[in-house]
Design a protein around this motif. Structure first.
Motif, PDB file in Angstrom:
ATOM      1  N   ARG A 136       0.802  -1.216   0.000  1.00 20.54           N
ATOM      2  CA  ARG A 136       0.000   0.000   0.000  1.00 20.54           C
ATOM      3  C   ARG A 136       0.832   1.261   0.000  1.00 20.54           C
ATOM      4  O   ARG A 136       0.306   2.350  -0.187  1.00 20.54           O
ATOM      5  CB  ARG A 136      -0.941  -0.008   1.209  1.00 20.54           C
TER       6      ARG A 136
ATOM      7  N   ALA B  68       0.925   8.035   7.975  1.00 18.18           N
ATOM      8  CA  ALA B  68      -0.296   8.643   8.501  1.00 18.18           C
ATOM      9  C   ALA B  68      -1.419   8.604   7.475  1.00 18.18           C
ATOM     10  O   ALA B  68      -2.585   8.549   7.836  1.00 18.18           O
ATOM     11  CB  ALA B  68      -0.029  10.074   8.929  1.00 18.18           C
ATOM     12  N   SER B  69      -1.060   8.636   6.188  1.00 16.15           N
ATOM     13  CA  SER B  69      -2.126   8.636   5.183  1.00 16.15           C
ATOM     14  C   SER B  69      -2.780   7.263   5.077  1.00 16.15           C
ATOM     15  O   SER B  69      -3.761   7.091   4.382  1.00 16.15           O
ATOM     16  CB  SER B  69      -1.602   9.111   3.833  1.00 16.15           C
ATOM     17  N   LEU B  70      -2.227   6.274   5.784  1.00 15.09           N
ATOM     18  CA  LEU B  70      -2.822   4.944   5.733  1.00 15.09           C
ATOM     19  C   LEU B  70      -3.955   4.756   6.726  1.00 15.09           C
ATOM     20  O   LEU B  70      -4.713   3.801   6.636  1.00 15.09           O
ATOM     21  CB  LEU B  70      -1.758   3.873   6.027  1.00 15.09           C
ATOM     22  N   SER B  71      -4.071   5.656   7.717  1.00 12.54           N
ATOM     23  CA  SER B  71      -5.125   5.404   8.699  1.00 12.54           C
ATOM     24  C   SER B  71      -6.374   6.179   8.327  1.00 12.54           C
ATOM     25  O   SER B  71      -6.319   7.322   7.891  1.00 12.54           O
ATOM     26  CB  SER B  71      -4.662   5.744  10.116  1.00 12.54           C
ATOM     27  N   GLY B  72      -7.506   5.543   8.503  1.00  9.24           N
ATOM     28  CA  GLY B  72      -8.781   6.130   8.111  1.00  9.24           C
ATOM     29  C   GLY B  72      -9.272   7.125   9.144  1.00  9.24           C
ATOM     30  O   GLY B  72      -8.660   7.336  10.180  1.00  9.24           O
ATOM     31  N   ARG B  73     -10.424   7.726   8.828  1.00  9.14           N
ATOM     32  CA  ARG B  73     -10.955   8.729   9.728  1.00  9.14           C
ATOM     33  C   ARG B  73     -11.562   8.074  10.970  1.00  9.14           C
ATOM     34  O   ARG B  73     -11.418   8.542  12.068  1.00  9.14           O
ATOM     35  CB  ARG B  73     -12.033   9.503   8.986  1.00  9.14           C
TER      36      ARG B  73
ATOM     37  N   VAL C 283      -8.881   2.348  12.301  1.00 10.51           N
ATOM     38  CA  VAL C 283      -7.426   2.276  12.261  1.00 10.51           C
ATOM     39  C   VAL C 283      -7.023   0.816  12.134  1.00 10.51           C
ATOM     40  O   VAL C 283      -7.553  -0.028  12.837  1.00 10.51           O
ATOM     41  CB  VAL C 283      -6.822   2.852  13.558  1.00 10.51           C
ATOM     42  N   HIS C 284      -6.084   0.534  11.213  1.00 10.00           N
ATOM     43  CA  HIS C 284      -5.539  -0.817  11.115  1.00 10.00           C
ATOM     44  C   HIS C 284      -4.270  -0.863  11.935  1.00 10.00           C
ATOM     45  O   HIS C 284      -3.201  -0.510  11.467  1.00 10.00           O
ATOM     46  CB  HIS C 284      -5.265  -1.192   9.662  1.00 10.00           C
ATOM     47  N   TYR C 285      -4.440  -1.287  13.183  1.00 11.21           N
ATOM     48  CA  TYR C 285      -3.310  -1.212  14.107  1.00 11.21           C
ATOM     49  C   TYR C 285      -2.123  -2.047  13.643  1.00 11.21           C
ATOM     50  O   TYR C 285      -0.982  -1.615  13.739  1.00 11.21           O
ATOM     51  CB  TYR C 285      -3.746  -1.636  15.504  1.00 11.21           C
TER      52      TYR C 285
END
Lengths: 274, 421
Positions: free
Chosen positions: A64, A229-234, A237-239
């Motif tokens: 990703r 940071a652009s990988l985590s959603g609003r 979060v995919h820890y």
């Protein structure tokens, strides 16, 4: 006597071991967490060792995000920032401590004042400046505000003030120019504090988030933390993915620390003594 | 998980407004949108910013648009939610905005007031196609800026298996909700219901105000928080804690694990939780929960509507192409296909008739709820007001303040902040 010494040593090691558990614990948990599934990370009670080791988080991370490009960006930025700080902060410190310079105290006061301004206040003015110079979305724009840091000047000045002026005077009497004195005599004596400064600025640059995120306009210019940071959603979060990313981010810093550890401890210890 | 508002917001906004105050008409009469020339073929490159999963997925999604519009090239930059607000405000101040950007729907008032956002051209975008509640998020002072891209609304999630064990069906009214949670508790859900009383709790309090017919702004546009409806909403939420139907003692981070375990058997949340529950709940959990519309208060079951909007910036060099791109993204067919890509609920009503959306019954519950949902007024200061509400809700939930005191305190602080219009 020998028994008492051994006992003390044992006690010391025990205390250090407890300290180590507290310091290293979160890192170890992060590392182990990066091999767990999201469901397992959220599980209650939490697990320490992964029930099932998975490498999917790392696979997803590399799929990703362009890990190579963003790591390279981070490295380029960090190298420029560190090299510039080492050179220019020590030059400023040299001028402040070893050159007869009437406004020296005032200049140093201004530097200290700078340390008290929160970075977030400067965000928009700095960005407006960088954007109007046409440097948005360039390495130059990302590194510009960090090339000389007040903390670096402060650290170098405190250390250089303790270098005997007689050394500098003697060299001047022998006919050395200021640059020669600076590079040949003063700088080599500053090795421990240079290592400290190098490590601090490296960490600062490596972890910097808001500024590079604002300046970089395309994902090809993103640094590691920005891309991460652009990988985590609003809302979600995919820890696991983030923990894997964190491992990628902190590994170089840890390695650097291992290599510079000797200087680092020495530098911090002596910079604190006055 | 609302982390996109930072403490620096007020400072940044103040700085930004100062910087942009000169040279741009940002007050006075409502702005008139310019039409887009639809006869000419739009060309050029478009820089598009999008956050989170949208930012990741959009880059490949736009290929279809590029194929249909040769001559337009779209470059998508994914932006982290944590920094998106700062990045957009900085780019406006530095006049280096992208052509198109996704924005959080509650930022619209603030961004529109900078004068950098292009009003929506009426000849290209049909406002009647959108949910009226969603369209409200792009209306600032009588002018529409951009379009709603996707929506989200809050509904009741509950453990179907535990409810079945207790012989319960989802509640239709406020009072039924309490007996519903009592029944769930008796059937083994020790904590009853999960109510948010920390960050983002305003999203649970506002529906309670609206459901009694209350409103947080008066006809003159001023804040009206010190009302019987606000007091009742706060008291109603507090009563859950007092009666042991929800816990204010457990670590909020223990949710949603507590829902998987069955300690918590109900909560209010948005559509993203369906995927989250199915993914993290473990095998078979997908069949153990269901959703239901918001229980109705004395005036109805109004929910909160949020989501993201799309805006075009005035500095865009390819304005026509930018608006065509926005129009394409709000086409019913594109919206339905976007739903299958990232599970964003369409803001365009016609998209809900498509098979992609009607396949999952739980999704239909959201579609129904969207017909009765509201948004807080899109004013520049909304993020500050939201933070004030969050703090006061927490004080009430923890017993450090009474609903009456909290309503007064919210009113006083909101008056001090103003609406910024």
């Amino acid at each position: 006597m020998r028994n008492a010494g051994r006992l003390r040593a044992a006690g010391l090691y025990a205390a250090l071991a407890i300290g180590l558990v507290f310091v290293a614990g979160p890192f170890v948990w992060t590392l182990l967490g990066s091999f767990k599934s999201d469901a397992e990370i959220r599980q209650e009670p939490p697990t320490f060792l992964p029930l099932r080791w998975i490498t999917g988080n790392y696979a997803a991370l590399f799929e990703r995000m362009d890990v190579v490009t963003v790591t390279l960006n981070s490295a380029v930025v960090a190298v420029i920032v560190v090299a510039s700080n080492l050179l220019f902060c020590s030059m400023v410190a040299y001028a402040l401590t070893k050159l007869p310079f009437a406004a020296g105290r005032a200049v140093f006061g201004l530097v200290l004042l700078q340390m008290m301004v929160p970075a977030i206040v400067l965000l928009i003015p700095q960005f407006v400046t960088v954007a109007s110079l046409g440097l948005a979305d360039t390495y130059a724009g990302i590194v510009l505000p960090g090339l000389v840091t007040p903390l670096g000047v402060f650290l170098m000045r405190q250390f250089m003030a303790d270098i005997p002026d007689e050394l500098v005077h003697a060299a001047r009497v022998d006919g050395s120019g200021e640059f020669r004195i600076f590079f040949r005599i003063v700088l080599p004596l500053c090795k421990p504090v240079l290592a400290t400064l190098g490590l601090i600025t490296f960490m600062g640059s490596w972890n910097a988030f808001v500024w590079p995120a604002v300046v970089a306009q395309r994902k090809e210019m993103y640094t590691l933390p920005v891309a991460l940071a652009s990988l985590s959603g609003r809302e979600t979060v995919h820890y696991g993915l983030l923990l894997a990313g964190v491992i990628v981010v902190i590994t170089p810093v840890l390695l650097l620390f291992v290599f510079l550890q000797r200087y680092f401890v020495q530098g911090v210890a002596t910079a604190g003594l006055k | 998980m609302k982390t996109y508002t930072t403490g620096s917001l007020a400072l940044l906004t103040a700085g930004l407004l100062l910087l942009t105050a000169c040279g741009r008409a940002s007050d006075g009469a409502a702005e008139k949108p310019k039409d887009v020339d639809t006869s000419a073929k739009a060309t050029g490159t478009l820089a598009v910013w999008a956050m989170g999963s949208e930012g990741e997925a959009l880059a490949s999604f736009v290929k279809k648009f590029e194929a249909a519009n040769p001559g337009i090239k779209v470059t998508v930059t994914p932006v982290g939610w944590d920094v998106a607000h700062d990045k957009i405000t900085a780019s406006i101040a530095g006049r280096s905005t992208p052509d198109v950007s996704m924005i959080g729907s509650t930022w619209m008032g603030e961004l529109a007031k900078t004068g950098a956002v292009d009003p929506t051209p009426g000849n290209l975008i049909d406002k009647a196609a959108f949910f009226p509640s969603a369209w409200d998020t792009v209306m600032v002072d009588g002018t529409a800026y951009g379009v709603p891209w996707y929506v989200e609304t809050r509904v009741l999630y509950y453990r179907k298996d535990i409810a079945a064990k207790a012989g319960l069906t989802p509640p239709a009214t406020w009072d039924e909700t309490k007996s519903f949670v009592k029944g769930l508790k008796k059937a083994g859900a020790a904590q009853g219901m999960n109510l948010n009383y920390t960050t983002g709790s305003w999203q649970e309090i506002l529906p309670l105000i609206w459901q009694q017919g209350g409103s947080i702004t008066g006809p003159d546009g001023k804040w009206t928080f010190d009302t019987p409806e606000t007091v009742k909403a706060l008291a109603w939420q507090r009563s859950y804690f007092e009666e042991g139907l929800a816990s204010n003692k457990v670590d909020p981070a223990s949710f949603p694990a507590s829902f998987f375990k069955g300690d918590v058997a109900a909560y209010f949340s948005g559509p993203w939780m369906i995927a989250g529950m199915e993914k993290d709940g473990g095998p078979g959990f997908a069949g153990k929960f269901d959703v239901a519309p918001y229980p109705k208060g004395s005036a109805g079951g109004t929910s909160f509507v949020g989501g993201s909007d799309l805006v075009v910036f005035k500095d865009s060099r390819n304005r026509d192409a930018a608006w065509k791109f926005v129009q394409w993204l709000s086409d019913p067919e594109t919206q339905a296909s976007w739903y299958t890509t990232v599970r964003d609920l369409p803001s365009v009503q016609a998209a809900w008739q498509r098979p992609e959306l009607t396949a999952d019954k739980r999704v239909a519950v959201f579609g129904e709820q969207l017909k009765d949902a509201r948004t807080p007024p899109p004013v520049p200061t909304w993020d500050q007001i939201a933070k004030v509400i969050d703090q006061e809700v927490e004080k009430v939930a923890l017993g450090k303040s009474t609903p009456e005191e909290a309503a007064k305190s919210i009113q006083a602080q909101a008056d001090a902040v103003g609406t910024g219009l």
